[in-house]
Design an enzyme around this catalytic site. Structure first.
Site, PDB file in Angstrom:
ATOM      1  CG  ASP A 142     132.953  81.801  59.250  1.00  0.00           C
ATOM      2  OD1 ASP A 142     131.385  82.091  58.866  1.00  0.00           O
ATOM      3  OD2 ASP A 142     132.720  80.541  58.406  1.00  0.00           O
ATOM      4  CG  HIS A 216     129.071  81.218  57.803  1.00  0.00           C
ATOM      5  ND1 HIS A 216     129.661  81.086  57.335  1.00  0.00           N
ATOM      6  CD2 HIS A 216     128.211  80.895  56.452  1.00  0.00           C
ATOM      7  CE1 HIS A 216     130.006  80.088  56.509  1.00  0.00           C
ATOM      8  NE2 HIS A 216     129.185  80.745  55.978  1.00  0.00           N
ATOM      9  CB  SER A 546     129.647  77.522  53.985  1.00  0.00           C
ATOM     10  OG  SER A 546     130.075  78.953  53.014  1.00  0.00           O
TER      11      SER A 546
END
Ligand SMILES: *[C@@H]1O[C@H](CO)[C@@H](O)[C@H](O)[C@H]1NC(C)=O
Ligand SMILES: *[C@@H]1O[C@H](CO)[C@@H](O)[C@H](O)[C@H]1NC(C)=O
Ligand SMILES: *[C@@H]1O[C@H](CO)[C@@H](O)[C@H](O)[C@H]1NC(C)=O
Ligand SMILES: *[C@@H]1O[C@H](CO)[C@@H](O)[C@H](O)[C@H]1NC(C)=O
Length: 770
Positions: A142, A216, A546
């Site tokens: 990620d 994220h 996600s």
């Protein structure tokens, strides 16, 4: 769905395209180079080379004098990546030992309440308290990690598993001694492919290290396996204990995504390392375009990972609610869609006419006064044609000053619309969905008082705005509400089937929470991810597949901890056959996009149910030979099979017949021919048979089959009863599906269940006519 992030990335793409337009004049002399991943057959190395690296160098040298190897791959694939011209890449393809030459692909990134919603609290007693959970390492590919967050607290964790071979790499703003511990045991970053395509990383904007400057990666890794953090919240919202799914598993982060996206050469290098390091689960909340498995780097990397016992869990994509919008559909990957939680953040819009509409918001500043304020539609406060969208610089200040402004959703980031209203002197915002988003509400930490409403409420409010001579409104914030019914519902953005690559394999596999999820966040971006947001919070609430993917990755780690010898296929089967498709109170799981019942093309086997997955009774196990049979059933060539499986000269046994319908998948997708497709015949009945094998992982018992089938399809199971005398015993059965022709494009659904009275082993059935 990180619209904020997506729109940031959009501007990068646009910039890139500008340079594409400008480039040809300069590039006319030298053909443009790009990165290619060269898959090599390790065993074909000529004897004169001492090491594979020398062979790769020599192969590269034979097509280019100047090209350098970016990465040499050795674990999930063999080969290397390098910058080549198209002609050099073609020359490369013809060299001995070269299995395939794939151009670089750009991928994009696609919880306090979650554990309770998933029943993990009540399962504490059910989940075997194996110490082996702490031997499991979840590798998260990620944007990196913000290691100072409490989610990475290692209190109570024993020493790092002895088998761990990974590393905590030093880099900009990333000191291993303080960053890594017994929770965060590995951290690496991969940027060679990115920099080769995009130029050097701008270190004033992001750290060339595992440090997460985006948020994220911190969010996804803490969701999968973060430690419990009491008193977590975002600006007071969603307060409670935040915890990952597998609180005692370890985390290793592999930073592969940068401001301009994630590149396949870097992703493959990270998968290579993560498997070598000793991760048992890989979590990838990213996706690219759809291509056949032998051309899909993530699918190729995942095949080897699977073969080594590593579970690979990926996001299904945020391209819903349109049909066939999935990514990451290889059958050896667990493909995860998104549903809502039973939690909401209501913000009421009360109009001058007394009508009261419910929206959502994470606004936490000074509330609006309860008396009404003048209210205007952005479309009436602009000279721009798209002014209703509240794009930068389109609102007329003299029209919006002191007013609440209604903006339509679309094009620019939701939170950015609020900045535009505020900058033009507006005091509040109502964000209205259009048909593109329907009734799907995503809560944002707006910087001005704002509430997001669905399409129906939006239309009603607009009609008031356009008909009332002096419209007024106010917005009242309702904080955090739990117990919202019905829940879950499938998120509109969640990508949908059917599977465009292999229609006979149902995808997504299942859904998990992915809307308004609270988890840890970076220290270098605000909770909205917008540069104009100077707030810094330990947690953020965001949405997307996600977010649902790491839930399943963490649950896979729990299962792997409880049952260390289970294969990735067994773990996926346990998660799928115990998933639910109906609410406890009855009725099928709904779809936000339509307001009606969702189908297996939306939720696969259903919504994950962790306590049940811990004790599935029976599983559909698969090993690497089953997957090779699957590739044979796809009629892959020897070279294509070699690209996926790294098996040179693998020949499908000519004496065997291979069929995707015999692949031991925990769900069923049946594509019937239409009358014209079958050669213009009448409505003759077609029968399709699927064979499956169940393995008993519970106590001895007798399971009985039951089917709920649509009227169009006759379903017969043979035998209808399977008795298992011992754990590990395997029993096979055949299902026949018979149907007359239907119009092309029609689909219908059912469910097959095996039950011993204690366990229900369920499979969705999806029928299409093409
Ligand atoms: C609007 O409705 C919500 C619940 O539906 C209620 O809690 C709130 O008090 C209402 N506001 C007004 C001003 O009627
Ligand atoms: C707002 O715009 C609509 C058309 O989009 C128009 O019909 C209406 O009269 C306008 N209202 C005001 C107050 O300007
Ligand atoms: C917008 O349009 C009106 C009417 O045509 C005009 O008077 C005004 O100057 C325009 N404003 C801007 C900022 O362009
Ligand atoms: C593979 O080839 C066989 C024989 O030609 C054909 O029946 C089958 O439909 C093909 N399978 C796929 C997935 O294309």
């Amino acid at each position: 769905m990180r619209v904020a992030m997506e729109s940031l990335r959009l501007s990068v793409v646009l910039l890139l395209c500008c340079s594409c337009v400008l480039a040809p004049a300069a590039a006319a002399v030298a053909p443009k180079k790009r990165t290619y991943i060269v898959h090599m057959e390790k065993s074909q190395m000529p004897a004169e080379f001492a090491a594979h690296r020398n062979w790769y160098d020599a192969s590269l040298r034979s097509v280019s004098d100047v090209a350098e190897i970016l990465y040499a791959y050795d674990t999930v694939v063999h080969g290397f990546s390098a910058r080549l011209t198209p002609a050099e890449a073609r020359a490369m393809e013809g060299l001995p030992g070269v299995l395939g030459v794939l151009p670089e692909t750009r991928y994009e990134l696609h919880t306090t309440r979650t554990p309770e919603f998933l029943g993990l609290e009540r399962s504490e007693g059910l989940v075997p308290q194996s110490n082996t959970e702490s031997d499991i390492v979840v590798g998260v590919l990620d944007t990196g990690v913000w290691p100072e967050r409490k989610s990475y607290n290692d209190a109570g964790l024993g020493p790092i598993p002895a088998s761990w071979k990974g590393a905590c790499e030093e880099g900009k703003d990333f000191k291993p001694a303080s960053a890594c511990n017994r929770k965060l045991i590995g951290a690496r970053s991969f940027s060679k492919g990115y920099e080769a395509s995009m130029g050097p990383i701008d270190e004033s904007k992001e750290s060339k290290s595992p440090r997460d400057n985006d948020g994220h990666g911190t969010h996804t890794s803490s969701t999968a396996a973060g430690s419990a953090v009491p008193d977590a919240n975002l600006l007071g919202y969603a307060a409670g204990t935040a915890r990952g799914m597998a609180t005692r598993a370890r985390v290793a982060v592999y930073k592969v995504c940068w401001l301009g996206g994630c590149f396949s050469s870097d992703i493959l290098a990270a998968m290579d390392k993560a498997v070598e390091d000793g991760c048992s689960v890989l979590s990838l909340s990213l996706g690219g375009g759809m291509s056949d498995y032998y051309r899909d780097s993530v699918a190729i990397g995942a095949f080897s990972a699977m073969e080594k016992g590593v579970v690979v869990s990926c996001s299904a994509g945020n391209a819903g609610p349109g049909e066939s919008t999935l990514s990451n559909v290889a059958p050896w990957i667990t493909t995860v869609g998104a549903g809502t939680l039973d939690r909401d953040f209501p913000a009421y819009i009360v109009l001058g006419n007394g009508k009261n509409y419910s929206g959502v918001s994470l606004y936490s500043g000074k509330p609006l006064s309860s008396s009404s304020l003048p209210f205007i539609y952005a479309g009436n406060a602009t000279n721009a044609t798209n002014g209703n969208l509240c794009m930068q610089g389109t609102l007329l200040p003299d029209k919006v000053a002191g007013k609440i402004v209604l903006c339509d959703r679309g094009i620019n980031a939701r939170v950015q619309k609020g900045f535009v209203v505020r900058d033009a002197g507006g005091t509040g915002m109502v964000l209205a969905n259009t048909a593109a988003n329907g009734e799907e509400l995503v809560a944002d930490a707006h910087l001005l008082p704002a509430s997001a409403v669905g399409e129906k409420a939006g239309d009603a409010i607009k009609s008031y705005l356009l008909t009332d001579p002096s419209p007024t409104a106010t917005i009242a914030f309702g904080g955090t509400k739990v117990g919202v019914m019905p829940s879950p519902v499938v998120a509109a953005f969640s990508s949908r089937g059917p599977n465009a690559i292999t229609p006979d394999i149902l995808k997504p596999d299942l859904i998990a929470p992915g809307v308004n999820i609270l988890a840890s966040w970076t220290g270098t971006a605000g909770p909205t991810g917008q540069s104009a947001d100077s707030r810094r919070t330990e947690f953020s609430i965001i949405s997307g597949t996600s977010m649902s993917c790491p839930h399943v990755s963490g649950l896979a780690a729990l299962l792997k901890g409880a049952y260390p010898d289970w294969s990735p296929g067994a773990i996926k089967s346990a998660l799928m056959t115990t998933a639910y498709a109906n609410y406890a109170a009855g009725g099928g799981i709904l779809d936000v996009a339509t307001g009606s019942a969702a189908t297996p093309f939306d939720f696969g086997a259903g919504h994950v149910d962790p306590p049940k997955a811990m004790d599935p009774g029976l599983i559909y196990d698969v090993d690497v030979n089953d997957y090779l049979d699957f590739l044979c059933a796809l009629n892959y060539t020897t070279l294509q099979i070699a690209s996926v499986s790294r098996r040179p000269n693998y020949v499908c046994d000519r004496k065997k017949t291979f069929a995707v319908s015999d692949f031991n998948y925990p769900s069923f997708a049946v594509a019937f021919p239409t009358a014209s497709g079958a050669g213009g015949g009448s409505s003759a009945t077609t029968t399709v048979k699927h064979t499956r094998t169940l393995t008993n992982v519970g106590s001895p018992g007798t399971y009985k089959a039951s089917v709920s089938a649509p009227s169009e399809v006759k379903v017969t199971v043979d035998p209808t009863e399977l008795s298992f005398a011992a754990a590990g015993e395997k029993k096979s059965y055949t299902v026949s599906f018979s149907a007359a022709s239907q119009p092309s494009g029609s689909s219908t659904f059912g469910r097959l269940e095996w039950s011993d009275g204690k366990h229900v082993v369920a499979s969705p059935l999806a029928f299409t006519w093409t």
